[in-house]
Design an enzyme around this catalytic site. Sequence first.
Site, short mmCIF file in Angstrom:
data_model
loop_
_atom_site.label_atom_id
_atom_site.label_comp_id
_atom_site.label_asym_id
_atom_site.label_seq_id
_atom_site.Cartn_x
_atom_site.Cartn_y
_atom_site.Cartn_z
N LYS A 88 0.85 -1.20 0.00
CA LYS A 88 0.00 0.00 0.00
C LYS A 88 0.88 1.23 0.00
CE LYS A 88 -3.88 2.25 0.33
NZ LYS A 88 -3.50 2.94 -0.95
N LYS A 112 5.16 3.59 8.51
CA LYS A 112 3.99 4.49 8.62
C LYS A 112 2.70 3.67 8.64
CE LYS A 112 3.90 7.75 5.50
NZ LYS A 112 3.60 8.70 4.39
N LYS A 124 5.55 1.98 -2.90
CA LYS A 124 5.46 3.30 -3.53
C LYS A 124 5.70 3.13 -5.02
CE LYS A 124 4.77 7.57 -2.27
NZ LYS A 124 4.01 8.05 -1.09
N ASP A 164 -0.07 10.86 -4.63
CA ASP A 164 1.06 11.50 -3.97
C ASP A 164 1.32 12.76 -4.80
OD1 ASP A 164 3.21 10.86 -1.74
OD2 ASP A 164 4.36 11.63 -3.43
N ASN A 238 -2.15 19.24 -1.94
CA ASN A 238 -3.18 18.58 -1.14
C ASN A 238 -2.89 18.62 0.35
OD1 ASN A 238 -3.77 15.76 0.26
ND2 ASN A 238 -5.47 16.25 -1.08
P1 NDP Z 1 0.80 17.91 -4.40
O1 NDP Z 1 1.27 17.53 -5.74
O2 NDP Z 1 -0.65 18.12 -4.16
O3 NDP Z 1 1.56 19.24 -3.90
C1 NDP Z 1 2.94 19.29 -3.82
C2 NDP Z 1 3.34 20.67 -3.37
O4 NDP Z 1 4.73 20.68 -3.09
C3 NDP Z 1 3.12 21.74 -4.44
O5 NDP Z 1 2.87 22.97 -3.83
C4 NDP Z 1 4.46 21.74 -5.17
O6 NDP Z 1 4.75 22.96 -5.85
C5 NDP Z 1 5.41 21.54 -4.01
N1 NDP Z 1 6.62 20.86 -4.47
C6 NDP Z 1 6.71 19.64 -5.04
N2 NDP Z 1 7.97 19.37 -5.38
C7 NDP Z 1 8.69 20.46 -5.00
C8 NDP Z 1 10.05 20.79 -5.06
N3 NDP Z 1 10.94 19.93 -5.60
N4 NDP Z 1 10.44 21.98 -4.54
C9 NDP Z 1 9.53 22.84 -4.00
N5 NDP Z 1 8.22 22.58 -3.93
C10 NDP Z 1 7.81 21.41 -4.41
O7 NDP Z 1 1.39 16.80 -3.39
P2 NDP Z 1 0.90 16.40 -1.94
O8 NDP Z 1 0.41 17.60 -1.22
O9 NDP Z 1 0.02 15.21 -2.06
O10 NDP Z 1 2.26 15.89 -1.30
C11 NDP Z 1 3.15 16.76 -0.58
C12 NDP Z 1 4.05 15.93 0.31
O11 NDP Z 1 3.25 15.18 1.23
C13 NDP Z 1 4.93 14.89 -0.40
O12 NDP Z 1 6.12 14.72 0.33
C14 NDP Z 1 4.10 13.61 -0.27
O13 NDP Z 1 4.90 12.46 -0.38
C15 NDP Z 1 3.56 13.79 1.14
N6 NDP Z 1 2.38 13.01 1.47
C16 NDP Z 1 1.25 13.05 0.71
C17 NDP Z 1 0.13 12.33 1.09
C18 NDP Z 1 -1.16 12.41 0.36
O14 NDP Z 1 -2.13 11.82 0.83
N7 NDP Z 1 -1.26 13.12 -0.76
C19 NDP Z 1 0.15 11.45 2.27
C20 NDP Z 1 1.37 11.55 3.07
C21 NDP Z 1 2.44 12.28 2.64
P3 NDP Z 1 4.41 23.11 -7.42
O15 NDP Z 1 2.90 23.13 -7.49
O16 NDP Z 1 5.05 24.38 -7.82
O17 NDP Z 1 4.99 21.90 -8.10
O1 2IT Z 2 2.90 9.06 1.49
C1 2IT Z 2 1.76 8.62 1.68
O2 2IT Z 2 1.41 8.11 2.75
C2 2IT Z 2 0.78 8.74 0.58
N1 2IT Z 2 1.10 9.30 -0.46
C3 2IT Z 2 -0.58 8.13 0.72
C4 2IT Z 2 -0.54 6.65 0.46
C5 2IT Z 2 -1.89 5.99 0.40
O3 2IT Z 2 -1.88 4.80 0.05
O4 2IT Z 2 -2.92 6.59 0.69
#
Ligand code: NDP
Ligand code: 2IT
Length: 448
Positions: A88, A112, A124, A164, A238
Amino acid sequence: MSMQDVINSIEQRYPHQPEFIQAVKEVASTIQVVYDRDPNFAKYKVFERLTEPDRIISFRINWEDDEGNIQINRGWRVQFSNAIGPYKGGIRFHPTVNESILKFLGFEQIFKNALTGLPMGGAKGGSDFNPEDKSDNEIRRFCYAFIRELYHYIGQDMDVPAGDIGVSGKEVSYMFAMYKNLSHEYTGVLTGKGVGFGGSLCRSEATGYGAVYFLQNMLKARNDNIEGKTVLVSGAGNVAVHAAEKALALGAKVITLSDSKGTLYDELGFTQEKIDWVKQQKAARRPLFEYHREFGGLWIPGAKPWQFDGDIAIPCATQNEVTEEDARSMFEHGIRYVVEGANMPLDADAIDYVRAKKMHYAPGKAANAGGVAVSGLEMSQNSVRQYRTFEDVDQQLQIIMRNIHDDAAAAAAEYGFNCDECIDYMSGANIAGYNRVANALIAYGILN
Ligand code: NDP
Ligand code: 2IT
């Protein structure tokens, strides 16, 4: 083999995978004591086994752009461990994606997912596809092509991907549609689908909300609360917008968001209306600097948010976005709580710095587990073919985040990691997660 021997051998085998080595070292640094207590861990080579994925599927994705040209990308799925449940973890579409990044993310995901208390293994996946400059039609074609290749290796009891970076409900829904089309079956093979055709209510909010629920528990443990606190958030995706939204709802003032182009600062604090504007702007892939025209505030190109005074920092963008210099700037601007919304946003030096300063630090594998936890709840809703209400899922999320907090704090206390002023959530989360998976591996003998 000592923990250091394992790291040496990984460094030799994978010299070009710095992110993966960083994640392994961080876990290794905290579980030596656990290892030393039970000789079975060494006998069964638990850490050696956990640091090598069960398998990595790598593939080529051919797709056609809007001009009719054939485009080629690389895709991977790292199936790290299914010791305690089906593989997952999310799928990331970003030009920086490579095996090192997906291995670090998959490795973190093992622990996690174990911390959530739900039956989920760690994995992943992703591609070096860059959605930023693609049309909606191109993104749809790419998602279809990606699942056409990955189709054989996923399934509701085998491996359940989700979103992600670069993969939101829209992309998950396209991928789900292709899987359904190829299999002739409707099963919960991906999570984070659209609401109304299998997606769980509260899934898109869950990671950001969960991080703030974790923070609430940290504050409570110190007889404090979030009301009136000033919060710096990085990212505008997100996780970031939902962390900001929940912090605001609980009475905090959020003054920054950011993206890869720069930082948005609003000294009056983001309201729900302003956060909704940011959500719409990012969904339409329009620039954040236009915020100024609507609401004022300050757009600082190329900057990170850590130059402003505040109490709490929630980095929610990407790995290694916070360096030691950034951590120092946080400290000097009054930040005492650092909660990782993103995966591994603090680099190794930044972690050393915040721990040395006794800042209250929540590692991503604990603080951002709310997203995958609600994915787990989506899987169970799909299996029993029922939907739960938003309030019900949100309640369950709060309970899970409290349990993760308490389990991490208890493990840190049991192994003597806490000090008078602090709870060592990093050591506690690693130990609590590790124990669940390691015990399963030992029970299985030498099969994974
Ligand atoms: P999104 O794609 O929705 O948003 C990513 C954000 O981070 C955007 O604002 C983006 O900017 C910025 N970003 C991405 N790469 C870079 C970079 N190299 N330098 C600077 N800014 C950057 O992703 P999420 O919000 O889903 O994910 C954000 C983080 O949270 C990641 O580390 C992800 O692994 C983690 N995460 C996500 C989960 C989920 O449920 N979605 C769960 C747990 C962890 P721009 O728009 O300009 O690219
Ligand atoms: O980093 C993370 O925990 C996620 N991107 C969510 C993974 C998931 O299966 O919901």
